[in-house]
Design a protein around this motif. Structure first.
Motif, PDB file in Angstrom:
ATOM      1  N   ASP A  15       0.818  -1.275  -0.051  1.00  0.00           N
ATOM      2  CA  ASP A  15       0.042   0.181   0.248  1.00  0.00           C
ATOM      3  C   ASP A  15       1.164   1.132   0.135  1.00  0.00           C
ATOM      4  OD1 ASP A  15       1.094   0.872   2.517  1.00  0.00           O
ATOM      5  OD2 ASP A  15      -1.434  -0.127   3.405  1.00  0.00           O
ATOM      6  N   THR A  16       0.251   2.389  -0.008  1.00  0.00           N
ATOM      7  CA  THR A  16       1.035   3.449  -0.395  1.00  0.00           C
ATOM      8  C   THR A  16       2.131   4.209   1.011  1.00  0.00           C
ATOM      9  OG1 THR A  16      -0.983   4.593   0.406  1.00  0.00           O
ATOM     10  CG2 THR A  16      -0.511   4.915  -1.675  1.00  0.00           C
ATOM     11  N   THR A  17       2.012   3.256   1.992  1.00  0.00           N
ATOM     12  CA  THR A  17       2.707   3.775   3.345  1.00  0.00           C
ATOM     13  C   THR A  17       3.877   2.410   3.495  1.00  0.00           C
ATOM     14  OG1 THR A  17       1.191   2.027   4.738  1.00  0.00           O
ATOM     15  CG2 THR A  17       0.564   4.058   4.273  1.00  0.00           C
ATOM     16  N   GLY A  18       4.040   1.459   2.144  1.00  0.00           N
ATOM     17  CA  GLY A  18       4.926   0.378   2.485  1.00  0.00           C
ATOM     18  C   GLY A  18       4.941  -0.746   3.849  1.00  0.00           C
ATOM     19  N   GLN A  19       3.029  -0.414   3.339  1.00  0.00           N
ATOM     20  CA  GLN A  19       2.892  -2.392   4.011  1.00  0.00           C
ATOM     21  C   GLN A  19       2.235  -3.144   3.253  1.00  0.00           C
ATOM     22  OE1 GLN A  19       2.833  -2.375   7.547  1.00  0.00           O
ATOM     23  NE2 GLN A  19       3.800  -0.814   8.080  1.00  0.00           N
ATOM     24  N   THR A  20       2.877  -4.321   3.009  1.00  0.00           N
ATOM     25  CA  THR A  20       2.300  -5.479   2.297  1.00  0.00           C
ATOM     26  C   THR A  20       0.102  -5.876   2.137  1.00  0.00           C
ATOM     27  OG1 THR A  20       4.846  -6.417   2.791  1.00  0.00           O
ATOM     28  CG2 THR A  20       3.165  -8.001   2.088  1.00  0.00           C
ATOM     29  N   VAL A  21      -0.161  -6.286   1.066  1.00  0.00           N
ATOM     30  CA  VAL A  21      -1.103  -6.562   1.542  1.00  0.00           C
ATOM     31  C   VAL A  21      -1.507  -8.094   0.426  1.00  0.00           C
ATOM     32  CG1 VAL A  21      -3.900  -5.902   0.378  1.00  0.00           C
ATOM     33  CG2 VAL A  21      -2.085  -3.862   1.862  1.00  0.00           C
ATOM     34  N   ARG A  22      -1.642  -8.959   1.129  1.00  0.00           N
ATOM     35  CA  ARG A  22      -1.903 -10.392   0.279  1.00  0.00           C
ATOM     36  C   ARG A  22      -3.367 -10.241   0.176  1.00  0.00           C
ATOM     37  NH1 ARG A  22       1.818 -10.256   4.175  1.00  0.00           N
ATOM     38  NH2 ARG A  22       3.905 -11.430   3.300  1.00  0.00           N
ATOM     39  N   LEU A  23      -3.603 -10.603  -1.144  1.00  0.00           N
ATOM     40  CA  LEU A  23      -5.150 -11.099  -1.615  1.00  0.00           C
ATOM     41  C   LEU A  23      -5.880 -12.724  -0.486  1.00  0.00           C
ATOM     42  CD1 LEU A  23      -7.610 -10.285  -3.451  1.00  0.00           C
ATOM     43  CD2 LEU A  23      -6.262 -11.479  -4.684  1.00  0.00           C
ATOM     44  N   ALA A  24      -4.744 -12.884  -0.586  1.00  0.00           N
ATOM     45  CA  ALA A  24      -4.946 -13.892   0.647  1.00  0.00           C
ATOM     46  C   ALA A  24      -5.639 -13.840   2.331  1.00  0.00           C
ATOM     47  CB  ALA A  24      -3.932 -14.930   0.598  1.00  0.00           C
ATOM     48  N   THR A  76       3.767   8.485  -5.861  1.00  0.00           N
ATOM     49  CA  THR A  76       3.285   8.606  -6.924  1.00  0.00           C
ATOM     50  C   THR A  76       1.644   8.960  -6.354  1.00  0.00           C
ATOM     51  OG1 THR A  76       5.258   9.096  -8.669  1.00  0.00           O
ATOM     52  CG2 THR A  76       2.622   8.874  -9.725  1.00  0.00           C
ATOM     53  N   ALA A  77       1.710   6.810  -6.178  1.00  0.00           N
ATOM     54  CA  ALA A  77       0.469   6.508  -5.443  1.00  0.00           C
ATOM     55  C   ALA A  77      -0.499   7.492  -4.400  1.00  0.00           C
ATOM     56  CB  ALA A  77       0.285   5.440  -5.298  1.00  0.00           C
ATOM     57  N   ALA A  78       0.730   7.120  -3.592  1.00  0.00           N
ATOM     58  CA  ALA A  78       0.402   7.566  -2.639  1.00  0.00           C
ATOM     59  C   ALA A  78      -0.202   9.285  -2.444  1.00  0.00           C
ATOM     60  CB  ALA A  78       1.971   7.633  -1.195  1.00  0.00           C
ATOM     61  N   ALA A  79       0.533  10.722  -2.539  1.00  0.00           N
ATOM     62  CA  ALA A  79       0.343  11.587  -3.321  1.00  0.00           C
ATOM     63  C   ALA A  79      -0.944  12.463  -4.065  1.00  0.00           C
ATOM     64  CB  ALA A  79       1.281  12.329  -4.169  1.00  0.00           C
ATOM     65  N   TRP A  80      -1.353  11.170  -4.834  1.00  0.00           N
ATOM     66  CA  TRP A  80      -2.075  10.806  -5.290  1.00  0.00           C
ATOM     67  C   TRP A  80      -3.016  10.435  -4.353  1.00  0.00           C
ATOM     68  CZ3 TRP A  80      -5.625   6.872  -6.323  1.00  0.00           C
ATOM     69  CH2 TRP A  80      -6.864   7.243  -7.189  1.00  0.00           C
ATOM     70  N   ARG A  81      -3.457   9.331  -4.126  1.00  0.00           N
ATOM     71  CA  ARG A  81      -4.365   8.550  -2.749  1.00  0.00           C
ATOM     72  C   ARG A  81      -5.070  10.358  -2.218  1.00  0.00           C
ATOM     73  NH1 ARG A  81      -4.724   5.578   2.163  1.00  0.00           N
ATOM     74  NH2 ARG A  81      -6.904   4.926   1.928  1.00  0.00           N
ATOM     75  N   ALA A  82      -3.776  10.655  -1.581  1.00  0.00           N
ATOM     76  CA  ALA A  82      -4.346  11.778  -0.176  1.00  0.00           C
ATOM     77  C   ALA A  82      -4.380  13.234  -1.082  1.00  0.00           C
ATOM     78  CB  ALA A  82      -2.415  12.588  -0.273  1.00  0.00           C
ATOM     79  N   LYS A  83      -4.079  13.509  -2.422  1.00  0.00           N
ATOM     80  CA  LYS A  83      -5.435  14.816  -2.648  1.00  0.00           C
ATOM     81  C   LYS A  83      -6.396  14.538  -3.237  1.00  0.00           C
ATOM     82  CE  LYS A  83      -4.584  17.241  -7.298  1.00  0.00           C
ATOM     83  NZ  LYS A  83      -3.793  17.510  -8.156  1.00  0.00           N
ATOM     84  N   HIS A  84      -6.537  13.242  -3.872  1.00  0.00           N
ATOM     85  CA  HIS A  84      -8.001  13.105  -4.391  1.00  0.00           C
ATOM     86  C   HIS A  84      -8.760  12.513  -3.244  1.00  0.00           C
ATOM     87  CE1 HIS A  84      -7.550  14.397  -8.423  1.00  0.00           C
ATOM     88  NE2 HIS A  84      -6.448  13.740  -8.056  1.00  0.00           N
ATOM     89  N   ARG A  85      -8.414  12.198  -1.726  1.00  0.00           N
ATOM     90  CA  ARG A  85      -9.481  11.641  -1.240  1.00  0.00           C
ATOM     91  C   ARG A  85      -9.295  10.580  -1.178  1.00  0.00           C
ATOM     92  NH1 ARG A  85     -11.848  17.171  -0.308  1.00  0.00           N
ATOM     93  NH2 ARG A  85     -10.091  18.274   0.933  1.00  0.00           N
ATOM     94  N   ILE A  86      -8.554   9.450  -1.525  1.00  0.00           N
ATOM     95  CA  ILE A  86      -9.101   8.017  -2.328  1.00  0.00           C
ATOM     96  C   ILE A  86      -9.624   6.910  -0.659  1.00  0.00           C
ATOM     97  CG2 ILE A  86      -8.631   5.946  -3.064  1.00  0.00           C
ATOM     98  CD1 ILE A  86      -9.226   8.097  -4.910  1.00  0.00           C
ATOM     99  N   PRO A  87     -10.916   6.704  -0.555  1.00  0.00           N
ATOM    100  CA  PRO A  87     -11.226   6.215   0.456  1.00  0.00           C
ATOM    101  C   PRO A  87     -10.790   4.110   0.060  1.00  0.00           C
ATOM    102  CG  PRO A  87     -13.289   6.290  -0.701  1.00  0.00           C
ATOM    103  CD  PRO A  87     -11.647   6.414  -1.766  1.00  0.00           C
ATOM    104  N   PHE A  88      -9.782   4.098  -0.395  1.00  0.00           N
ATOM    105  CA  PHE A  88      -9.368   2.560  -0.505  1.00  0.00           C
ATOM    106  C   PHE A  88      -7.785   2.185  -0.259  1.00  0.00           C
ATOM    107  CE2 PHE A  88     -12.883   3.609  -3.529  1.00  0.00           C
ATOM    108  CZ  PHE A  88     -14.319   2.808  -2.838  1.00  0.00           C
ATOM    109  N   PRO A  89      -7.204   1.289  -0.463  1.00  0.00           N
ATOM    110  CA  PRO A  89      -5.935   1.353   0.262  1.00  0.00           C
ATOM    111  C   PRO A  89      -5.862   1.714  -0.856  1.00  0.00           C
ATOM    112  CG  PRO A  89      -7.139  -0.648   0.941  1.00  0.00           C
ATOM    113  CD  PRO A  89      -8.260   0.218   0.984  1.00  0.00           C
TER     114      PRO A  89
END
Length: 157
Positions: A15-24, A76-89
């Protein structure tokens, strides 16, 4: 591209904070809708994410979690997420792009990133998979809706 009815791939993203996200990690808990954007700079893809955000409560009520995958780097992903207030990971790949992991490879001599969506049920089975070279065709809202409706009608194994 993935096929409905096939097992979900073992996706490991960040994710945008560097945390691992597994679909499982969602297996046995929630269905997951992964929306793969062409890029955070794609205005059509941003409208699709906005539509998902406007329907977030309805999706959550159906036990569907939304993840947005981008081919951009994490900053880039983190800046975009913050700017557009994306509510999803918002997720990026660890090696390569998330898109490559589900068969949404680049087309037209590697110049055009494909976009699309994948719905995985809580048992880890792909229920919807759609991809397109043109961003206007990458978000199959009707197909996603039908697949989510089908989730409620599918008995537990």
């Amino acid at each position: 591209m993935l096929e409905p009815g096939s097992p979900a791939p073992q996706l490991v993203l960040e994710d945008t904070t560097g945390q691992t996200v597994r679909l499982a990690d969602y297996r046995g808990k929630h269905a997951v809708l992964l929306y793969f954007m062409r890029a955070t700079s794609c205005p059509v893809c941003r409208r699709h994410v906005q539509d998902l955000a406007e329907n977030a409560d309805a999706l959550a009520a159906r036990n569907v979690r939304v993840l947005v995958a981008v081919p951009d780097d994490r900053a880039t992903a983190a800046a975009w997420r913050a700017k557009h207030r994306i509510p999803f990971p918002v997720l990026t790949g660890r090696d390569g792009t998330p898109h490559e992991l589900v068969g949404l490879s680049r087309t037209v001599f590697g110049a055009l990133q494909r976009s699309g969506s994948v719905l995985v049920d809580s048992h880890g089975v792909v229920r919807h998979a759609h991809g397109a070279a043109l961003p206007t065709a990458g978000y199959d809202k009707e197909g996603i809706t039908a697949a989510i409706e089908q989730l409620a009608a599918t008995p537990l194994p």
